[in-house]
Motif scaffolding. Structure first.
Motif, PDB file in Angstrom:
ATOM      1  N   MET A   1       0.835  -1.190   0.000  1.00  0.00           N
ATOM      2  CA  MET A   1       0.000   0.000   0.000  1.00  0.00           C
ATOM      3  C   MET A   1       0.874   1.245   0.000  1.00  0.00           C
ATOM      4  O   MET A   1       1.934   1.236   0.594  1.00  0.00           O
ATOM      5  CB  MET A   1      -0.870   0.005   1.250  1.00  0.00           C
ATOM      6  CG  MET A   1      -2.151  -0.745   1.082  1.00  0.00           C
ATOM      7  SD  MET A   1      -3.189  -0.497   2.513  1.00  0.00           S
ATOM      8  CE  MET A   1      -3.423  -2.185   2.947  1.00  0.00           C
ATOM      9  N   SER A   2       0.372   2.274  -0.607  1.00  0.00           N
ATOM     10  CA  SER A   2       1.164   3.504  -0.691  1.00  0.00           C
ATOM     11  C   SER A   2       0.690   4.558   0.303  1.00  0.00           C
ATOM     12  O   SER A   2       1.043   5.717   0.172  1.00  0.00           O
ATOM     13  CB  SER A   2       1.090   4.049  -2.116  1.00  0.00           C
ATOM     14  OG  SER A   2      -0.250   4.366  -2.428  1.00  0.00           O
ATOM     15  N   PHE A   3      -0.090   4.151   1.306  1.00  0.00           N
ATOM     16  CA  PHE A   3      -0.533   5.096   2.323  1.00  0.00           C
ATOM     17  C   PHE A   3      -0.556   4.385   3.670  1.00  0.00           C
ATOM     18  O   PHE A   3      -0.708   3.169   3.749  1.00  0.00           O
ATOM     19  CB  PHE A   3      -1.915   5.666   1.983  1.00  0.00           C
ATOM     20  CG  PHE A   3      -2.971   4.619   1.758  1.00  0.00           C
ATOM     21  CD1 PHE A   3      -3.705   4.117   2.809  1.00  0.00           C
ATOM     22  CD2 PHE A   3      -3.218   4.131   0.491  1.00  0.00           C
ATOM     23  CE1 PHE A   3      -4.662   3.136   2.617  1.00  0.00           C
ATOM     24  CE2 PHE A   3      -4.185   3.165   0.268  1.00  0.00           C
ATOM     25  CZ  PHE A   3      -4.904   2.662   1.352  1.00  0.00           C
ATOM     26  N   PRO A   4      -0.376   5.146   4.755  1.00  0.00           N
ATOM     27  CA  PRO A   4      -0.341   4.515   6.078  1.00  0.00           C
ATOM     28  C   PRO A   4      -1.740   4.141   6.560  1.00  0.00           C
ATOM     29  O   PRO A   4      -2.725   4.787   6.207  1.00  0.00           O
ATOM     30  CB  PRO A   4       0.261   5.606   6.969  1.00  0.00           C
ATOM     31  CG  PRO A   4      -0.073   6.879   6.283  1.00  0.00           C
ATOM     32  CD  PRO A   4      -0.094   6.572   4.810  1.00  0.00           C
ATOM     33  N   LEU A   5      -1.810   3.089   7.357  1.00  0.00           N
ATOM     34  CA  LEU A   5      -3.041   2.686   8.009  1.00  0.00           C
ATOM     35  C   LEU A   5      -2.883   2.900   9.510  1.00  0.00           C
ATOM     36  O   LEU A   5      -1.790   2.770  10.056  1.00  0.00           O
ATOM     37  CB  LEU A   5      -3.354   1.218   7.733  1.00  0.00           C
ATOM     38  CG  LEU A   5      -3.651   0.847   6.295  1.00  0.00           C
ATOM     39  CD1 LEU A   5      -3.866  -0.660   6.178  1.00  0.00           C
ATOM     40  CD2 LEU A   5      -4.879   1.581   5.792  1.00  0.00           C
ATOM     41  N   LEU A   6      -3.974   3.181  10.163  1.00  0.00           N
ATOM     42  CA  LEU A   6      -3.954   3.452  11.601  1.00  0.00           C
ATOM     43  C   LEU A   6      -4.660   2.331  12.343  1.00  0.00           C
ATOM     44  O   LEU A   6      -5.777   1.955  11.983  1.00  0.00           O
ATOM     45  CB  LEU A   6      -4.666   4.784  11.884  1.00  0.00           C
ATOM     46  CG  LEU A   6      -4.938   5.091  13.343  1.00  0.00           C
ATOM     47  CD1 LEU A   6      -3.648   5.444  14.060  1.00  0.00           C
ATOM     48  CD2 LEU A   6      -5.938   6.220  13.461  1.00  0.00           C
ATOM     49  N   VAL A   7      -4.026   1.806  13.363  1.00  0.00           N
ATOM     50  CA  VAL A   7      -4.665   0.872  14.280  1.00  0.00           C
ATOM     51  C   VAL A   7      -4.939   1.667  15.552  1.00  0.00           C
ATOM     52  O   VAL A   7      -4.023   2.234  16.154  1.00  0.00           O
ATOM     53  CB  VAL A   7      -3.750  -0.341  14.580  1.00  0.00           C
ATOM     54  CG1 VAL A   7      -4.380  -1.239  15.624  1.00  0.00           C
ATOM     55  CG2 VAL A   7      -3.456  -1.102  13.304  1.00  0.00           C
ATOM     56  N   ASP A   8      -6.197   1.739  15.943  1.00  0.00           N
ATOM     57  CA  ASP A   8      -6.606   2.608  17.047  1.00  0.00           C
ATOM     58  C   ASP A   8      -6.964   1.791  18.292  1.00  0.00           C
ATOM     59  O   ASP A   8      -8.110   1.741  18.714  1.00  0.00           O
ATOM     60  CB  ASP A   8      -7.797   3.468  16.594  1.00  0.00           C
ATOM     61  CG  ASP A   8      -8.160   4.539  17.603  1.00  0.00           C
ATOM     62  OD1 ASP A   8      -7.360   4.806  18.530  1.00  0.00           O
ATOM     63  OD2 ASP A   8      -9.248   5.108  17.480  1.00  0.00           O
TER      64      ASP A   8
END
Length: 70
Positions: free
Chosen positions: A1-8
């Motif tokens: 993926m070319s964008f960050p993902l957030l784990v909340d």
């Protein structure tokens, strides 16, 4: 993926953006769109507890284009 993902974990991020069901025993995010500018400021936020209410994609794309200056 070319964008960050957030784990909340702990739902701290959804609470800080105000997109949670505050006061509930188990926080659940409401359907939301949050656009954050390059400086880290929230420049647009749409939150609706009704999961069926969504912004049209064309509106979101227009907001992003305006933010990008194109």
């Amino acid at each position: 993926m070319s964008f960050p993902l957030l784990v909340d974990e702990g739902a701290k991020v959804i609470a800080s953006y105000g997109v949670d069901n505050a006061g509930a025993r188990r926080p659940v995010p409401h359907p939301s769109i949050v656009i954050v500018g390059a400086g880290g400021d929230v420049v647009f936020k749409h939150v609706d507890p009704n999961y069926a209410t969504r912004l049209p994609a064309e509106r979101v794309i227009g907001l992003l284009k305006n933010l990008a200056g194109s």
